[in-house]
Design an enzyme around this catalytic site. Structure first.
Site, PDB file in Angstrom:
ATOM      1  N   ARG A 122      14.760  15.031 -33.642  1.00  0.00           N
ATOM      2  CA  ARG A 122      14.794  13.021 -34.576  1.00  0.00           C
ATOM      3  C   ARG A 122      15.668  12.144 -34.074  1.00  0.00           C
ATOM      4  O   ARG A 122      17.381  12.195 -33.996  1.00  0.00           O
ATOM      5  CB  ARG A 122      15.298  13.716 -35.797  1.00  0.00           C
ATOM      6  CG  ARG A 122      14.828  12.427 -36.673  1.00  0.00           C
ATOM      7  CD  ARG A 122      14.842  12.257 -38.155  1.00  0.00           C
ATOM      8  NE  ARG A 122      14.653  11.648 -39.446  1.00  0.00           N
ATOM      9  CZ  ARG A 122      15.844  10.945 -39.836  1.00  0.00           C
ATOM     10  NH1 ARG A 122      17.121  11.662 -40.202  1.00  0.00           N
ATOM     11  NH2 ARG A 122      15.648   9.829 -40.514  1.00  0.00           N
ATOM     12  N   HIS A 162      16.047   3.146 -39.342  1.00  0.00           N
ATOM     13  CA  HIS A 162      16.893   3.650 -40.071  1.00  0.00           C
ATOM     14  C   HIS A 162      17.677   2.496 -40.563  1.00  0.00           C
ATOM     15  O   HIS A 162      18.852   2.563 -39.902  1.00  0.00           O
ATOM     16  CB  HIS A 162      17.727   5.090 -39.470  1.00  0.00           C
ATOM     17  CG  HIS A 162      18.875   5.951 -39.697  1.00  0.00           C
ATOM     18  ND1 HIS A 162      17.955   7.007 -39.631  1.00  0.00           N
ATOM     19  CD2 HIS A 162      19.323   5.913 -40.387  1.00  0.00           C
ATOM     20  CE1 HIS A 162      18.417   7.798 -40.551  1.00  0.00           C
ATOM     21  NE2 HIS A 162      20.062   7.172 -40.748  1.00  0.00           N
ATOM     22  N   GLU A 211      15.257   6.995 -46.387  1.00  0.00           N
ATOM     23  CA  GLU A 211      16.248   7.327 -47.282  1.00  0.00           C
ATOM     24  C   GLU A 211      16.263   5.712 -47.943  1.00  0.00           C
ATOM     25  O   GLU A 211      17.816   4.779 -47.660  1.00  0.00           O
ATOM     26  CB  GLU A 211      18.232   7.370 -46.784  1.00  0.00           C
ATOM     27  CG  GLU A 211      17.980   8.826 -46.498  1.00  0.00           C
ATOM     28  CD  GLU A 211      19.397   8.935 -46.221  1.00  0.00           C
ATOM     29  OE1 GLU A 211      20.362   8.415 -46.707  1.00  0.00           O
ATOM     30  OE2 GLU A 211      19.705  10.554 -45.798  1.00  0.00           O
ATOM     31  N   ASN A 244      16.128  14.597 -46.326  1.00  0.00           N
ATOM     32  CA  ASN A 244      17.931  15.014 -46.013  1.00  0.00           C
ATOM     33  C   ASN A 244      18.362  15.408 -46.906  1.00  0.00           C
ATOM     34  O   ASN A 244      18.413  14.282 -47.967  1.00  0.00           O
ATOM     35  CB  ASN A 244      17.914  13.191 -45.976  1.00  0.00           C
ATOM     36  CG  ASN A 244      18.127  12.836 -44.568  1.00  0.00           C
ATOM     37  OD1 ASN A 244      16.811  13.120 -44.159  1.00  0.00           O
ATOM     38  ND2 ASN A 244      18.295  11.358 -44.198  1.00  0.00           N
ATOM     39  N   TYR A 255      22.216  17.488 -48.502  1.00  0.00           N
ATOM     40  CA  TYR A 255      23.454  17.579 -47.625  1.00  0.00           C
ATOM     41  C   TYR A 255      24.455  18.762 -48.927  1.00  0.00           C
ATOM     42  O   TYR A 255      25.407  18.427 -48.439  1.00  0.00           O
ATOM     43  CB  TYR A 255      24.699  16.473 -47.542  1.00  0.00           C
ATOM     44  CG  TYR A 255      24.290  15.352 -46.544  1.00  0.00           C
ATOM     45  CD1 TYR A 255      24.701  16.010 -45.000  1.00  0.00           C
ATOM     46  CD2 TYR A 255      23.111  14.798 -46.464  1.00  0.00           C
ATOM     47  CE1 TYR A 255      24.474  15.287 -44.164  1.00  0.00           C
ATOM     48  CE2 TYR A 255      22.750  13.827 -45.553  1.00  0.00           C
ATOM     49  CZ  TYR A 255      23.432  14.067 -44.434  1.00  0.00           C
ATOM     50  OH  TYR A 255      22.996  13.339 -42.854  1.00  0.00           O
ATOM     51  N   GLU A 302      16.906  16.206 -41.850  1.00  0.00           N
ATOM     52  CA  GLU A 302      18.701  16.328 -41.903  1.00  0.00           C
ATOM     53  C   GLU A 302      19.497  17.175 -42.614  1.00  0.00           C
ATOM     54  O   GLU A 302      18.673  17.148 -43.952  1.00  0.00           O
ATOM     55  CB  GLU A 302      19.547  14.631 -42.544  1.00  0.00           C
ATOM     56  CG  GLU A 302      19.322  13.205 -41.529  1.00  0.00           C
ATOM     57  CD  GLU A 302      19.906  12.118 -41.543  1.00  0.00           C
ATOM     58  OE1 GLU A 302      21.019  11.940 -42.566  1.00  0.00           O
ATOM     59  OE2 GLU A 302      19.449  11.057 -41.064  1.00  0.00           O
TER      60      GLU A 302
HETATM   61  C1  BGC Z   1      21.790   9.055 -43.379  1.00  0.00           C
HETATM   62  C2  BGC Z   1      23.116   8.611 -42.103  1.00  0.00           C
HETATM   63  C3  BGC Z   1      23.994   9.711 -42.202  1.00  0.00           C
HETATM   64  C4  BGC Z   1      24.743  11.371 -42.704  1.00  0.00           C
HETATM   65  C5  BGC Z   1      25.787  11.297 -43.174  1.00  0.00           C
HETATM   66  C6  BGC Z   1      22.775  10.146 -44.100  1.00  0.00           C
HETATM   67  O1  BGC Z   1      22.098   9.619 -45.213  1.00  0.00           O
HETATM   68  O2  BGC Z   1      21.479   9.465 -42.875  1.00  0.00           O
HETATM   69  O3  BGC Z   1      22.493   7.677 -40.871  1.00  0.00           O
HETATM   70  O4  BGC Z   1      24.893   9.380 -40.877  1.00  0.00           O
HETATM   71  O5  BGC Z   1      23.825  10.901 -43.793  1.00  0.00           O
HETATM   72  O6  BGC Z   1      26.103  10.309 -44.059  1.00  0.00           O
END
Ligand code: BGC
Length: 476
Positions: A74, A120, A166, A306, A308, A377
């Protein structure tokens, strides 16, 4: 083994974070070039001027993907390489477009499936100067539609399209906090322009309409022959109530997801904003015209996720200030019982919590009718990674564990909860320009030596991904 045989896994990147070559072959500046030039905005005054130099190293990057066994890649396109001034009456830069056409051909020749993000965060700077960029409700969606059409036409071989990465960040980080380009905020110590109480909601709205326009173009003019899929990628944390016994925290934990994810996903799936947002924001949240609603509703072939981290959420006092974007609440990384949500990383906002990933996949699936989900992501930084020697950095066991635990949480959401997840892209293929944090924070599965000609060295985590997904994907 629980993932479908055609489950697609690979790695993700974004144009401004890796390409460098900012004035090569006719590229014009994006808002990030301009923003980086303002003193104090980026750690150590860094910028994407060279980054990983990926624009000049496509063969090397493809070899890297092959080396680690990736099935998919991607990446995003730099709009200002393709239409330097950005607008629908501005010329197309053939050299910029050809670069991506060839890149896709080369990926396919290498047996790697391309997944393209159209946007992006690197808006052509001229559009910001010409009419206020993302703030312009009439011009921006039409210019994006035109850009999307140029790209769809040139790259029929790509079968996976993401309109926006995002939109939350493009709205809140760029128009409320002033932390991302173009840096608007009500905080006059940071920016002479901006209205954090209104602009984020306007920008979010315009991004949704632009997404709807691009999807309509793809479906009307290209999809019947090209047979690809298109969707938008949304980010959002998983949430837990700070005090699970307090119904107000339970509600606030739900509301946090509405203000970050459902803000965009409800219009896409239901044609309207969440009630909780309308209630708090009133007429500061734009209304969809009938035409806009029709463009946006039903505009996802898949949900791009996405993800995290997770947060504990505590309810606010019922009187949020006008600049509040979160839904009258506060977040923390420990709960009432003093438990930590997950270990620290280099990113203050990121503490791994794989159970949260599973929960959020379930939350989305239930609310939106079990749509196909591609995780576009997922990844982590590591506390202090940048201070280590190269040898130490390559042994990134923390990241290996992160991917292992998150992939297993995903697999459980599929096998045990019935969610329909079809792909996974690790963030990121390589260390790169981490926006306002510059090059200090590394998210890569590949170490990039910025002191030595941007040489790439795959870390342990890059090699761990293939065996990990081999163990989870059913054989045909
Ligand atoms: C974004 C990336 C960023 C990653 C880590 C995501 O929110 O799409 O561009 O590098 O988080 O912060």
């Amino acid at each position: 083994m629980s993932l479908r045989p055609d489950f697609l896994w690979g790695f993700a990147t974004a144009s401004y974070q890796i390409e460098g070559a900012i004035d090569q072959d006719g590229r014009a500046p994006s808002i990030w070039d301009t923003f980086c030039a303002i003193p104090g905005k980026i750690a150590h005054g860094a910028s994407g001027e060279v980054a990983c130099d990926s624009y000049n190293r496509t063969a090397e990057d493809i070899a890297l993907l092959k080396e680690v066994g990736a099935q998919a890649y991607r990446f995003s396109l730099s709009w200002s390489r393709i239409i330097p001034l950005g607008g629908r009456n501005d010329p197309v830069n053939q050299a910029g477009l050809d670069h991506y056409v060839k890149f896709v051909d080369d990926l396919l020749d290498a047996g790697i499936t391309p997944m393209i993000t159209l946007y992006h965060w690197d808006l052509p700077d001229e559009l910001d100067k010409r009419y206020g960029g993302l703030l312009n409700r009439e011009e921006f969606p039409l210019d994006f539609e035109n850009y999307a059409r140029v790209v769809f036409k040139a790259i029929p071989k790509c079968k996976y399209w993401i309109t926006f990465n995002e939109p939350f960040c493009s709205s809140v980080l760029a128009y409320s906090f002033g932390q991302f380009a173009p840096g608007h905020t009500s905080d006059r110590t940071k920016s002479p322009v901006g209205d954090s109480s209104r602009e984020p909601w306007i920008v979010g709205h315009n991004l949704l309409v632009a997404h709807g326009r691009a999807v309509k173009v793809y479906r009307d003019e290209f999809k019947p022959t090209d047979k690809g899929v298109i969707g938008i990628t949304l980010n959002g944390d998983a949430t837990y109530p700070w005090d699970p016994e307090d119904p107000r925290d339970v509600e606030a934990a739900e509301r946090k997801i509405e203000f970050s994810i459902a803000w965009f996903a409800d219009p896409v799936y239901f044609g309207k904003y969440p009630d909780s947002m309308r209630k708090q924001l009133g007429d500061r949240l734009p209304e969809f015209t009938a035409e806009e609603a029709a463009l946006v509703k039903g505009s996802n072939d898949f949900y791009g996720m996405n993800h995290y981290t997770a947060d504990y959420v505590k309810h606010g006092d019922g009187n949020p200030p006008p600049e509040d974007h979160a839904g009258d609440l506060t977040t923390s990384k420990t709960n009432k019982a003093g438990e930590s949500i997950g270990p620290e990383t280099q990113s203050f906002w990121l503490n791994p919590n794989p159970q949260g990933f599973r929960n959020l996949i379930n939350w989305l699936s239930k609310r939106y009718g079990y749509p196909p989900i591609y995780v576009t992501e997922n990844g982590t930084s590591i506390k202090g990674e940048n201070d280590l020697t190269r040898e130490q950095i390559l042994e990134d066991d923390f990241r290996v564990k992160y991917f292992h635990d998150y992939a297993h949480a995903l697999a459980a959401a599929v096998a045990e909860d019935g969610c329909d997840v079809r792909g996974y892209m690790g963030w990121s293929l390589m260390d790169n320009f981490e926006w306002a944090e510059g090059y200090e924070t590394r998210f890569g599965c590949t170490y990039v030596d910025y002191e030595d000609n941007q040489k790439r060295y795959p870390k342990k985590s890059a090699y761990a991904m293939k065996p990990l997904f081999d163990s989870l994907i059913k054989k045909e």
